[in-house]
Design a protein around this motif. Structure first.
Motif, PDB file in Angstrom:
ATOM      1  N   MET A   1     -17.542  14.885 -11.502  1.00 25.63           N
ATOM      2  CA  MET A   1     -18.257  14.494 -10.270  1.00 25.63           C
ATOM      3  C   MET A   1     -19.189  15.572  -9.759  1.00 25.63           C
TER       4      MET A   1
ATOM      5  N   HIS B   1     -13.967  21.274 -15.450  1.00 23.04           N
ATOM      6  CA  HIS B   1     -15.063  21.079 -14.483  1.00 23.04           C
ATOM      7  C   HIS B   1     -16.095  22.210 -14.610  1.00 23.04           C
TER       8      HIS B   1
ATOM      9  N   ASP C   1      -7.041  21.464 -17.696  1.00 24.01           N
ATOM     10  CA  ASP C   1      -7.233  20.418 -16.680  1.00 24.01           C
ATOM     11  C   ASP C   1      -8.286  20.851 -15.655  1.00 24.01           C
ATOM     12  N   THR C   2      -8.196  22.100 -15.185  1.00 22.39           N
ATOM     13  CA  THR C   2      -9.086  22.565 -14.111  1.00 22.39           C
ATOM     14  C   THR C   2     -10.392  23.144 -14.664  1.00 22.39           C
TER      15      THR C   2
ATOM     16  N   LYS D   1     -11.513  12.940 -15.514  1.00 21.35           N
ATOM     17  CA  LYS D   1     -11.356  14.081 -16.389  1.00 21.35           C
ATOM     18  C   LYS D   1      -9.872  14.439 -16.473  1.00 21.35           C
TER      19      LYS D   1
ATOM     20  N   TYR E   1     -18.242  11.953  -5.270  1.00 20.09           N
ATOM     21  CA  TYR E   1     -17.502  10.824  -5.868  1.00 20.09           C
ATOM     22  C   TYR E   1     -18.181   9.498  -5.499  1.00 20.09           C
TER      23      TYR E   1
END
Ligand code: NAD
Ligand code: ISE
Length: 340
Positions: free
Chosen positions: A123, A174, A170-171, A94, A277
């Protein structure tokens, strides 16, 4: 048969995935690596793996059957398009890409190819705690989910490399993805509030508080704090009509000493999501060995990218920013079924 894999980007997570495929999992072998930092690629290459001079050389090599992309987000589009053009299954960390237009180009290429090739590195969908939480929500014994509180705290982020846009593009991806998946819902709009700035991040816009409006009417609040210093702290609690379901605290040894009774907090994402993961790659190896991909798709990467774009607009406007998804291509399943 062992899947012959090439890795693009041998930084923090690239090295961790190389360790995982080389030392933990079976069914795959790293046959090639590449990085714009050739010395880093050479240092990360497992014995016998070729160090390619460019991503395109790695992707087009006959010895590479499937690709793992762990380069920076802005580089993903070109590398994904090359993998799709070569018909090779690809695991892409990602974010899928960093703009809606880029996500649409990748989706168009995969749809034209006619088979799923891309799995995105969300993940959390493979984490046992999140999977149990989803099972409880899906069973509907607590009634419909109304609110989801998602907390995403990093101990620190790389100074200078992590910019003020990144908590959102970016964060947050998720939390956007896990909200869609947990609630089997889509995000229709975003608001962002910026609280008092943490002095620990200098000029960085940190923390941020995000509100995701879901199609069902459910609301998701997300705290993103990227410099909390004490550890990597991921929390989630879903308030339903007749009860509340939450992620557990991670089991850890209970230490009693002069400072009191306490449990350790994971240091970073590598530790907190280590089993997730592993599971993510177990499932990827099975699908990639059959020339395809399962799990989080280009569609999911696209949806998360739209959330990131809307969140960045919302910081500027201070108001509600709507999200309008295109019609979901058949390749990615029915609009309501957000499969793992
Ligand atoms: P990093 O900076 O440690 O490593 C990235 C590597 O990619 C560097 O070695 C860099 O030289 C290389 N690179 C960049 N552009 C390239 C290009 N065009 N061609 C070849 N190599 C290139 O970063 P990282 O923390 O390993 O993150 C890499 C990716 O993984 C990012 O997209 C990040 O968002 C993602 N990530 C995901 C998770 C997760 O929990 N799923 C955790 C960390 C990072
Ligand atoms: C990093 O890239 C990740 O993906 C981690 O999971 C996330 O917690 C962190 O904030 C990102 O920078």
């Amino acid at each position: 048969m062992t899947l012959q894999v090439g890795v693009i980007g041998t930084g923090m997570i690239g090295q961790d995935h190389i360790r995982r495929l080389t030392k933990v999992l079976s069914g795959a072998e790293i046959v090639g690596v590449t990085d714009i930092d050739q010395a880093r690629a050479a240092a990360a290459a497992p014995s016998g793996a070729e160090v390619f001079t460019s991503p395109s050389a790695l992707i087009s090599s006959e010895k590479v059957q499937a690709v793992i992309i762990c380069s920076w987000g802005p580089a993903h589009e070109e590398q994904l398009l090359a993998c799709i053009a070569a018909g090779k299954p690809v695991f892409c960390e990602k974010p899928l890409v960093t703009s809606a237009a880029a996500a649409l180009r990748v989706m168009e290429a995969e749809v034209a190819f006619g088979r799923r090739l891309v799995q995105v590195g969300f993940m959390r969908r493979f984490d046992a705690d999140y999977r149990r939480l989803k099972a409880v929500i899906d069973a509907r014994k607590l009634g419909a989910p109304l609110m989801f509180h998602s907390v995403h705290r990093n101990a620190s982020v790389p100074e200078g490399l992590y910019t003020s846009e990144m908590p959102l593009n970016d964060t947050l991806v998720h939390d956007a993805d896990i909200s869609r998946w947990l609630l089997s819902d889509e995000v229709t709009g975003v608001e962002v509030r910026v609280p008092r700035r943490s002095s620990r991040g200098g000029e960085l816009r940190d923390p941020v508080f995000v509100l995701l409006h879901m199609a069902s009417g459910a609301l998701v609040d997300v705290e993103i704090s990227v410099n909390v210093s004490y550890g990597y702290d991921i929390r989630g609690e879903v308030s339903c009509e007749r009860g509340v379901a939450a992620l557990p605290n991670r089991p850890a040894t209970v230490i009693s000493d002069v400072n009191g009774i306490r449990q350790a907090i994971p240091e970073d994402w590598r530790e907190r999501f280590i089993e997730a993961y592993d599971q993510e790659f177990r499932e990827w190896i099975v699908a990639a060995s059959q020339g395809t991909a399962t799990g989080p798709s280009t569609w999911d990467g696209y949806a998360a990218t739209l959330v990131a774009d809307a969140a960045l607009r919302a910081v500027g406007s201070g108001g509600f920013e709507a999200i309008n998804l295109i019609a979901k291509p058949e390749l990615y399943g029915t609009p309501t079924a957000l499969a793992a």
